[in-house]
Design a protein around this motif. Structure first.
Motif, mmCIF file in Angstrom:
data_model
loop_
_atom_site.group_PDB
_atom_site.id
_atom_site.type_symbol
_atom_site.label_atom_id
_atom_site.label_comp_id
_atom_site.label_asym_id
_atom_site.label_seq_id
_atom_site.Cartn_x
_atom_site.Cartn_y
_atom_site.Cartn_z
ATOM 1 N N UNK A 24 -16.467 0.888 7.390
ATOM 2 C CA UNK A 24 -15.177 1.540 7.602
ATOM 3 C C UNK A 24 -14.131 0.544 8.065
ATOM 4 N N UNK A 25 -14.545 -0.349 8.987
ATOM 5 C CA UNK A 25 -13.601 -1.339 9.496
ATOM 6 C C UNK A 25 -13.158 -2.286 8.402
ATOM 7 N N UNK A 26 -14.119 -2.731 7.575
ATOM 8 C CA UNK A 26 -13.766 -3.632 6.476
ATOM 9 C C UNK A 26 -12.850 -2.947 5.476
ATOM 10 N N UNK A 27 -13.136 -1.673 5.184
ATOM 11 C CA UNK A 27 -12.288 -0.944 4.252
ATOM 12 C C UNK A 27 -10.870 -0.811 4.766
ATOM 13 N N UNK A 28 -10.709 -0.578 6.058
ATOM 14 C CA UNK A 28 -9.388 -0.442 6.650
ATOM 15 C C UNK A 28 -8.633 -1.754 6.591
ATOM 16 N N UNK A 29 -9.331 -2.862 6.835
ATOM 17 C CA UNK A 29 -8.681 -4.162 6.785
ATOM 18 C C UNK A 29 -8.142 -4.458 5.390
ATOM 19 N N UNK A 30 -8.935 -4.174 4.365
ATOM 20 C CA UNK A 30 -8.528 -4.432 2.988
ATOM 21 C C UNK A 30 -7.315 -3.598 2.632
ATOM 22 N N UNK A 31 -7.349 -2.300 3.061
ATOM 23 C CA UNK A 31 -6.242 -1.413 2.746
ATOM 24 C C UNK A 31 -4.948 -1.895 3.377
ATOM 25 N N UNK A 32 -5.017 -2.284 4.648
ATOM 26 C CA UNK A 32 -3.818 -2.743 5.334
ATOM 27 C C UNK A 32 -3.279 -4.018 4.724
ATOM 28 N N UNK A 33 -4.208 -4.893 4.325
ATOM 29 C CA UNK A 33 -3.783 -6.156 3.744
ATOM 30 C C UNK A 33 -3.024 -5.940 2.441
ATOM 31 N N UNK A 34 -3.492 -4.986 1.587
ATOM 32 C CA UNK A 34 -2.832 -4.744 0.313
ATOM 33 C C UNK A 34 -1.440 -4.159 0.528
ATOM 34 N N UNK A 35 -1.290 -3.278 1.543
ATOM 35 C CA UNK A 35 0.016 -2.693 1.798
ATOM 36 C C UNK A 35 0.990 -3.721 2.347
ATOM 37 N N UNK A 36 0.484 -4.701 3.109
ATOM 38 C CA UNK A 36 1.360 -5.729 3.644
ATOM 39 C C UNK A 36 1.972 -6.564 2.530
ATOM 40 N N UNK A 37 1.292 -6.680 1.390
ATOM 41 C CA UNK A 37 1.764 -7.517 0.292
ATOM 42 C C UNK A 37 2.617 -6.752 -0.712
ATOM 43 N N UNK A 38 2.801 -5.452 -0.497
ATOM 44 C CA UNK A 38 3.531 -4.645 -1.472
ATOM 45 C C UNK A 38 4.563 -3.761 -0.794
ATOM 46 N N UNK A 39 5.640 -3.494 -1.519
ATOM 47 C CA UNK A 39 6.648 -2.537 -1.079
ATOM 48 C C UNK A 39 6.730 -1.424 -2.120
ATOM 49 N N UNK A 40 7.449 -0.375 -1.768
ATOM 50 C CA UNK A 40 7.536 0.795 -2.636
ATOM 51 C C UNK A 40 8.925 0.905 -3.240
ATOM 52 N N UNK A 41 8.965 1.183 -4.532
ATOM 53 C CA UNK A 41 10.213 1.486 -5.209
ATOM 54 C C UNK A 41 10.179 2.912 -5.719
ATOM 55 N N UNK A 42 11.353 3.531 -5.818
ATOM 56 C CA UNK A 42 11.459 4.897 -6.313
ATOM 57 C C UNK A 42 12.497 4.941 -7.422
ATOM 58 N N UNK A 43 12.156 5.596 -8.534
ATOM 59 C CA UNK A 43 13.044 5.649 -9.698
ATOM 60 C C UNK A 43 13.452 7.095 -9.989
ATOM 61 N N UNK A 44 14.761 7.297 -10.152
ATOM 62 C CA UNK A 44 15.305 8.624 -10.420
ATOM 63 C C UNK A 44 16.260 8.574 -11.606
ATOM 64 N N UNK A 126 17.081 0.415 4.540
ATOM 65 C CA UNK A 126 16.651 0.263 5.935
ATOM 66 C C UNK A 126 15.211 0.705 6.159
ATOM 67 N N UNK A 127 14.684 1.506 5.241
ATOM 68 C CA UNK A 127 13.298 1.958 5.352
ATOM 69 C C UNK A 127 12.343 1.072 4.573
ATOM 70 N N UNK A 128 12.866 -0.018 4.008
ATOM 71 C CA UNK A 128 12.025 -0.962 3.280
ATOM 72 C C UNK A 128 11.724 -0.543 1.857
ATOM 73 N N UNK A 129 12.484 0.419 1.310
ATOM 74 C CA UNK A 129 12.244 0.907 -0.051
ATOM 75 C C UNK A 129 13.362 0.452 -0.987
ATOM 76 N N UNK A 130 13.047 0.520 -2.273
ATOM 77 C CA UNK A 130 14.015 0.172 -3.316
ATOM 78 C C UNK A 130 14.278 1.426 -4.141
ATOM 79 N N UNK A 131 15.510 1.915 -4.111
ATOM 80 C CA UNK A 131 15.851 3.166 -4.768
ATOM 81 C C UNK A 131 16.679 2.877 -6.017
ATOM 82 N N UNK A 132 16.141 3.232 -7.170
ATOM 83 C CA UNK A 132 16.824 3.054 -8.446
ATOM 84 C C UNK A 132 17.258 4.411 -8.975
#
Length: 243
Positions: A24-44, A126-132
């Motif tokens: 469980x601990x290893x799985x959590x570490x991997x998940x957090x690491x992937x989110x640290x390297x990515x941001x979220x964009x939203x397209x409308x 300001x929330x760290x997202x990219x809105x298109x």
């Protein structure tokens, strides 16, 4: 003998508990690491129709449009919808859009996006997202569909006259008035804007628009393909049909 058996069972349970905690601990570490390297964009896609709404619609018609997801203002109606699925480029990287979301590598201040509808430069909010938000004009899009279109492969594609009521299986120049609440009639968007918008909402054309397919824009509708091409792009029949 019984005490020895109990001791063995307790030891095995302890080992399994520790091992499970490590996973469980290893799985959590991997998940957090992937989110640290990515941001979220939203397209409308913002689809708008500029007109005097007080003159164009009754109050009950305004209520029905709002129930269909349209916002009614004094000088326009508009609908902001998520891009359902598409392929775009984000900083030169091919990126899928699913249910309005796409990934961005890292968290740069701005990103360059190339879409089927054009290119954009989008800043991180300001929330760290990219809105298109891509805007389309409903009147211009409908106007293009109601004109004669040329196609090298398929010849001329001409729409039938306004006011015709279609039956399932009939030839149609575009399935853009077969939404769930449609009365199966091809209306003039200027003379009967309410019914034109109502019949369009949820139609094949509407669904293709939200997938950023070839007929996303009035500059391309029915110009390089057969009649009702967008229906075939989303796996539907090119003949008239109901939803």
């Amino acid at each position: 003998m019984f005490k020895k058996y109990v001791s063995i069972v307790l030891f095995v349970m302890l080992v399994l508990s520790v091992f499970t905690g490590m996973i469980a601990a290893n799985g959590e570490d991997v998940s957090n690491e992937s989110h640290d390297d990515e941001s979220v964009g939203k397209a409308f896609i913002k689809l708008k129709y500029e007109l005097d709404t007080e003159k164009a619609f009754t109050h009950s018609e305004m209520d029905e449009l709002q129930s269909l997801g349209w916002t009614v203002e004094e000088d326009q109606i508009f609908r902001l919808s998520k891009v359902q699925e598409a392929e775009i480029e984000v900083n030169g990287i091919q990126t899928p859009v699913n249910d309005g979301l796409f990934e961005v590598e890292g968290s740069p201040d701005t990103i360059d996006i190339r879409t089927p509808a054009g290119t954009y430069s989008v800043s991180r909010n300001s929330e760290g997202e990219y809105i298109l938000v891509h805007e389309e004009d409903f009147y211009e899009m409908m106007d293009s569909m109601d004109r004669v279109h040329l196609s090298d492969e398929h010849g001329e594609i001409s729409p039938l006259s306004y006011g015709k009521k279609y039956s399932p299986g009939e030839w149609v120049h575009c399935n853009r008035f077969n939404g769930p609440l449609s009365d199966d009639v091809h209306y003039d968007k200027a003379k009967n804007p309410f019914k034109a918008v109502r019949n369009f909402t949820g139609s094949d054309c509407d669904m293709a628009l939200l997938r950023w397919l070839k007929c996303y824009s009035h500059d391309h509708c029915n110009i390089e393909g057969p009649a009702a091409a967008c229906s075939t792009h989303i796996g539907h029949s090119a003949l008239y049909h109901r939803h």
